[in-house]
Design an enzyme around this catalytic site. Structure first.
Site, PDB file in Angstrom:
ATOM      1  N   PHE A 105      -0.027   4.405  -8.629  1.00  0.00           N
ATOM      2  CA  PHE A 105       0.866   4.297  -7.567  1.00  0.00           C
ATOM      3  C   PHE A 105       1.963   3.443  -7.785  1.00  0.00           C
ATOM      4  O   PHE A 105       2.063   2.977  -8.751  1.00  0.00           O
ATOM      5  CB  PHE A 105      -0.018   3.674  -6.402  1.00  0.00           C
ATOM      6  CG  PHE A 105      -0.388   4.236  -5.193  1.00  0.00           C
ATOM      7  CD1 PHE A 105      -1.443   5.260  -5.088  1.00  0.00           C
ATOM      8  CD2 PHE A 105       0.151   4.210  -3.837  1.00  0.00           C
ATOM      9  CE1 PHE A 105      -1.657   5.744  -4.094  1.00  0.00           C
ATOM     10  CE2 PHE A 105       0.121   4.749  -2.680  1.00  0.00           C
ATOM     11  CZ  PHE A 105      -0.873   5.664  -2.923  1.00  0.00           C
TER      12      PHE A 105
ATOM     13  N   GLN B 275       8.893  -2.437   5.553  1.00  0.00           N
ATOM     14  CA  GLN B 275       9.149  -1.261   4.557  1.00  0.00           C
ATOM     15  C   GLN B 275       9.367  -0.128   5.115  1.00  0.00           C
ATOM     16  O   GLN B 275       8.803   0.350   6.196  1.00  0.00           O
ATOM     17  CB  GLN B 275       7.731  -1.417   3.694  1.00  0.00           C
ATOM     18  CG  GLN B 275       7.582  -0.210   2.743  1.00  0.00           C
ATOM     19  CD  GLN B 275       6.415  -0.508   1.825  1.00  0.00           C
ATOM     20  OE1 GLN B 275       5.202  -0.239   2.110  1.00  0.00           O
ATOM     21  NE2 GLN B 275       6.581  -1.172   0.715  1.00  0.00           N
TER      22      GLN B 275
ATOM     23  N   LEU C 238       3.470  10.496   7.640  1.00  0.00           N
ATOM     24  CA  LEU C 238       3.370  10.222   6.280  1.00  0.00           C
ATOM     25  C   LEU C 238       2.991  10.924   5.291  1.00  0.00           C
ATOM     26  O   LEU C 238       1.616  11.570   5.806  1.00  0.00           O
ATOM     27  CB  LEU C 238       2.506   8.841   6.204  1.00  0.00           C
ATOM     28  CG  LEU C 238       2.681   8.012   4.846  1.00  0.00           C
ATOM     29  CD1 LEU C 238       4.201   7.455   4.905  1.00  0.00           C
ATOM     30  CD2 LEU C 238       1.753   7.090   4.484  1.00  0.00           C
TER      31      LEU C 238
ATOM     32  N   ARG D 173       8.616   1.143  -3.407  1.00  0.00           N
ATOM     33  CA  ARG D 173       9.102   2.124  -2.431  1.00  0.00           C
ATOM     34  C   ARG D 173      10.375   1.545  -1.925  1.00  0.00           C
ATOM     35  O   ARG D 173      11.370   2.477  -1.333  1.00  0.00           O
ATOM     36  CB  ARG D 173       8.178   1.708  -0.991  1.00  0.00           C
ATOM     37  CG  ARG D 173       6.875   2.363  -1.291  1.00  0.00           C
ATOM     38  CD  ARG D 173       5.846   1.926  -0.222  1.00  0.00           C
ATOM     39  NE  ARG D 173       4.595   2.723  -0.622  1.00  0.00           N
ATOM     40  CZ  ARG D 173       3.623   2.406   0.111  1.00  0.00           C
ATOM     41  NH1 ARG D 173       3.441   1.749   0.931  1.00  0.00           N
ATOM     42  NH2 ARG D 173       2.494   3.219  -0.400  1.00  0.00           N
TER      43      ARG D 173
ATOM     44  N   HIS E 186       8.927   3.797   4.114  1.00  0.00           N
ATOM     45  CA  HIS E 186       8.107   4.368   3.109  1.00  0.00           C
ATOM     46  C   HIS E 186       8.961   5.831   2.780  1.00  0.00           C
ATOM     47  O   HIS E 186       9.420   6.417   3.729  1.00  0.00           O
ATOM     48  CB  HIS E 186       6.785   4.765   3.610  1.00  0.00           C
ATOM     49  CG  HIS E 186       5.994   5.574   2.469  1.00  0.00           C
ATOM     50  ND1 HIS E 186       6.041   6.445   1.875  1.00  0.00           N
ATOM     51  CD2 HIS E 186       4.630   5.133   2.276  1.00  0.00           C
ATOM     52  CE1 HIS E 186       5.289   7.065   1.126  1.00  0.00           C
ATOM     53  NE2 HIS E 186       4.151   6.022   1.382  1.00  0.00           N
TER      54      HIS E 186
ATOM     55  N   HIS F  87       7.356   1.726   8.004  1.00  0.00           N
ATOM     56  CA  HIS F  87       5.755   1.977   7.466  1.00  0.00           C
ATOM     57  C   HIS F  87       5.254   0.572   7.835  1.00  0.00           C
ATOM     58  O   HIS F  87       3.988   0.783   8.117  1.00  0.00           O
ATOM     59  CB  HIS F  87       5.948   2.330   6.045  1.00  0.00           C
ATOM     60  CG  HIS F  87       4.537   2.534   5.631  1.00  0.00           C
ATOM     61  ND1 HIS F  87       3.528   3.562   6.121  1.00  0.00           N
ATOM     62  CD2 HIS F  87       3.915   2.158   4.628  1.00  0.00           C
ATOM     63  CE1 HIS F  87       2.499   3.583   5.573  1.00  0.00           C
ATOM     64  NE2 HIS F  87       2.608   2.728   4.593  1.00  0.00           N
TER      65      HIS F  87
ATOM     66  N   ARG G 180       6.190  -4.698  -0.254  1.00  0.00           N
ATOM     67  CA  ARG G 180       4.798  -4.476  -0.424  1.00  0.00           C
ATOM     68  C   ARG G 180       4.588  -3.204  -1.728  1.00  0.00           C
ATOM     69  O   ARG G 180       5.182  -2.090  -1.249  1.00  0.00           O
ATOM     70  CB  ARG G 180       3.790  -4.128   0.803  1.00  0.00           C
ATOM     71  CG  ARG G 180       2.497  -3.720   0.377  1.00  0.00           C
ATOM     72  CD  ARG G 180       1.707  -3.853   1.654  1.00  0.00           C
ATOM     73  NE  ARG G 180       1.846  -2.628   2.516  1.00  0.00           N
ATOM     74  CZ  ARG G 180       1.368  -1.577   2.243  1.00  0.00           C
ATOM     75  NH1 ARG G 180       0.606  -1.196   1.059  1.00  0.00           N
ATOM     76  NH2 ARG G 180       1.419  -0.398   3.311  1.00  0.00           N
TER      77      ARG G 180
ATOM     78  N   GLU H 238       2.097   8.198  -0.951  1.00  0.00           N
ATOM     79  CA  GLU H 238       2.652   7.826  -2.416  1.00  0.00           C
ATOM     80  C   GLU H 238       1.720   8.622  -3.231  1.00  0.00           C
ATOM     81  O   GLU H 238       2.071   9.005  -4.399  1.00  0.00           O
ATOM     82  CB  GLU H 238       2.737   6.526  -2.402  1.00  0.00           C
ATOM     83  CG  GLU H 238       3.729   6.074  -3.830  1.00  0.00           C
ATOM     84  CD  GLU H 238       3.914   4.569  -3.482  1.00  0.00           C
ATOM     85  OE1 GLU H 238       4.298   3.937  -2.926  1.00  0.00           O
ATOM     86  OE2 GLU H 238       3.474   4.029  -4.571  1.00  0.00           O
TER      87      GLU H 238
END
Ligand SMILES: Cc1cc2nc3c(=O)[nH]c(=O)nc-3n(C[C@H](O)[C@H](O)[C@H](O)COP(=O)(O)OP(=O)(O)OC[C@H]3O[C@@H](n4cnc5c(N)ncnc54)[C@H](O)[C@@H]3O)c2cc1C
Length: 592
Positions: A116, A248, A260, A294, A250, A361, A402, A263
């Site tokens: 990730f 954030q 979404l 991100r 995304h 996000h 994050r 990721e």
């Protein structure tokens, strides 16, 4: 109006709320209030994974995880909190495994792990496999597992019950309560959707676990219900909100929709390409490319589009290419998100790249807490008995950005901590007196909306707010764009005073509740924008084109936003700062 009495009341039945309930309910009389049926909470929509340095597939350790979290958060992370999270991650995953969560497995039966963004080996050497997962339904499995355990433990749920006010022993709005004065929580006031009745829940401890606030934006991965209620309830009582300007985006929302695509798609080998077919992330993050954090990937995508290398008829998105992966691999590891691409865009990911663009996000900011989950009312003083955990809270483990899979982790680690701390506090505490007529403020608010003959419609105001936020407070920001958005928010707040609803009934009046939620969104959007204007630097998810560099000399500090009485009788946002806790890692330039 009914009055209930508990030791601990938890507001929210997502991952954080239910993880807290599992701890609290064995130690103290506990009730969980949730505006949704618990298994409809947004945790259930989480896809890609929950990280822990198990080292099941590749060498890993919690110290590397701590470092990645701190660097990923652009050094705004409180490092003591990140260390707690990374260390306790391992038990948090094993706890879920023991509760029966069906994680994907390695051939030899261990919990499998995937790559990730921003999770690396040895401080950035290469991407590491740290995310534990159940296909692309990890959050669904966590939520169901926790709910089953709560049912087994006979936790008392009050479902479709909306907390609309937080009761404190002191009024903090004037800002004149001394730091050493003992301010406590006394309970919450809630509205029962089915009957329209108000309920007062008296409690020694209250845990806010109400999730995020993505609905301040139009293009978002968040569910309709993510209206930041817990943040707004605390803020309206004079409790500060921390670092709200950090939101954030995304990278891979379905273009034009925001839904979404995890990721995990890139963790499993997916590649982002521009209109020239170029793997453009090689230019922005040469070491880990598509698996950069991100904020960087979202900015790179927006930049490709701005420089004319976007795809499609309007050149306004880029492509996520999975076509080089085996269909069987896609089916095994990414079944849901590839189905989203088919259903919502009519694209077949086996053979066609998927149009994607950044989508709002995750709220890095929120209600400030200690590492025990205690809510802070100043930089150091807590509100006795009040706790927060999950996306509503700011510990701060995510800092300015994050890392993917750190939120499912956060809700488990800090949900558990808050549950234990709240129960222990309640064992030693007296039940505080309720303020006089505890339901009066909520009654007045609801009556105003119900009785109003105003002409403003909730859906119209909400749409204008979301469009203004998308236009002025998105991936790229400037003083000019933010000021324009702030002016729009100001005029929307004025119009909100004459909002009216069509449904005047008592039962299941979702119209009424949406009007209340819109009020929360307006307050929170204002805090985001005021904080973003004041932060004249770029850090993590907050990128000011007029101040493109990070400025540690001026801004290596948390923003604390307080709602305070204004001289004209209204209210205003007042900003303060809180130092960042730095233990092991001195801020460095952030490169991948
Ligand atoms: C599509 C999507 C995919 C994601 N994928 C991942 C991932 O793979 N890995 C990862 O780490 N993170 C992921 N995230 C982020 C992560 O899922 C969330 O941050 C996290 O689940 C939030 O959990 P929570 O318990 O704080 O809140 P939620 O799960 O949102 O729960 C909030 C609860 O509060 C209740 N509530 C709210 N307001 C009120 C009120 N006024 N009164 C009463 N109850 C109220 C709701 O009913 C609900 O039960 C994803 C997020 C989204 C949107």
């Amino acid at each position: 109006m009914q009055t209930h009495q508990y030791d601990v009341v938890i507001v929210g039945a997502g991952g954080a709320g239910m993880r807290a309930a599992l701890e609290s309910s064995t130690r103290a009389r506990t009730a969980v209030l949730s505006k949704l049926y618990p298994t409809r909470s947004h945790t259930g929509a989480a896809q890609g994974g929950m990280c822990a340095a198990l080292g099941n597939v590749e060498e890993d350790n919690w110290e590397w995880h701590t470092f990645d979290t701190v660097k990923g958060g652009d050094y705004l992370v409180d490092q003591d909190a990140a260390e707690v999270m990374a260390k306790e991650a391992i038990d948090a995953v094993l706890d879920l495994e023991h509760m029966g969560l069906p994680f994907n497995r390695t051939p030899d039966g261990k919990i499998d792990q995937r790559r990730f963004g921003g999770h690396t080996r040895n401080h950035g050497e290469a991407a590491v496999r740290r995310a534990c997962y159940a296909a692309d339904r990890t959050g669904h499995m966590i939520l169901q597992t926790l709910y089953q355990q709560c049912v087994k433990q006979d936790v008392a749920f009050f479902n479709e019950v909306y907390a609309l006010d937080l009761l404190l022993t002191h009024d903090l709005m004037a800002g004149d309560v001394p730091a050493d004065e003992e301010v406590k929580v006394a309970g919450v006031v809630a509205h029962d959707l089915a009957t329209g009745e108000l309920h007062v829940f008296r409690a020694k401890s209250v845990i806010l676990a109400t999730g995020g606030a993505g609905k301040i934006y139009k293009t978002t991965s968040n569910a309709h219900t993510l209206t930041g209620d817990g943040m707004a309830l605390a803020y309206r009582k004079g409790i500060p909100l921390e670092d709200m300007e950090f939101f954030q985006f995304h990278p891979t929302g379905l273009a034009g929709l925001g839904i979404l695509l995890s990721e995990a798609a890139r963790g499993e080998g997916g590649i982002l390409r521009n209109s020239e077919g170029e793997r453009f992330m090689e230019r922005y993050a040469p070491t880990i490319k598509d698996l950069a954090p991100r904020d960087m990937v979202a900015r790179a995508m927006a930049n490709e589009v701005r420089e004319g290398r976007g795809c499609g008829p309007n050149k306004d998105y880029v492509l996520l290419d999975l076509t080089h992966l085996e269909p069987a691999h896609i089916d095994a590891k990414l079944p849901d998100i590839t189905e989203f691409a088919r259903t919502y865009l009519g694209v077949e990911p086996y053979t066609e790249p998927v149009p994607v663009y950044p989508t709002a996000h995750y709220a890095m900011g929120g209600v400030p807490t200690t590492i025990r989950g205690e809510v802070l009312r100043t930089n150091t003083a807590v509100v006795g008995g009040l706790y927060a955990a999950g996306e509503v809270a700011c510990v701060s483990v995510h800092g300015a950005n994050r890392l993917g899979t750190n939120s499912l982790l956060d809700i488990n680690v800090f949900g558990k901590r808050a549950g234990i701390a709240a129960a222990e506090y309640s064992a030693a505490a007296e039940l505080p007196e309720l303020p006089e007529s505890p339901g009066a403020a909520v009654t007045a608010l609801l009556d105003r909306v119900l009785g109003g003959d105003g002409t403003e419609k909730v859906a119209v105001l909400r749409r204008e707010l979301q469009e203004a936020m998308d236009a002025g407070a998105q991936v790229f920001r400037t003083a000019e764009s933010l000021e324009a958005t702030l002016a729009t928010i100001g005029s929307l707040k004025e119009r909100y005073a004459s909002v009216a609803v069509q449904d005047k009934g008592k039962q299941f009046n979702t119209d009424l509740l949406e009007a209340v939620e819109l009020g929360f969104l307006l307050d929170l959007a204002e805090v985001v924008v005021v904080g973003a204007l004041a932060r004249e630097e770029s850090r993590g998810g907050h990128f000011r084109e007029d101040f493109p560099a990070r400025d540690d000399a001026r801004f290596l500090q948390h923003t604390m936003a307080y709602l305070r009485q204004a001289p004209d009788g209204g209210t205003q946002v007042e900003l303060g700062a809180k130092p960042v806790t730095i233990t092991r890692y001195q801020p460095m330039e952030r490169k991948y």
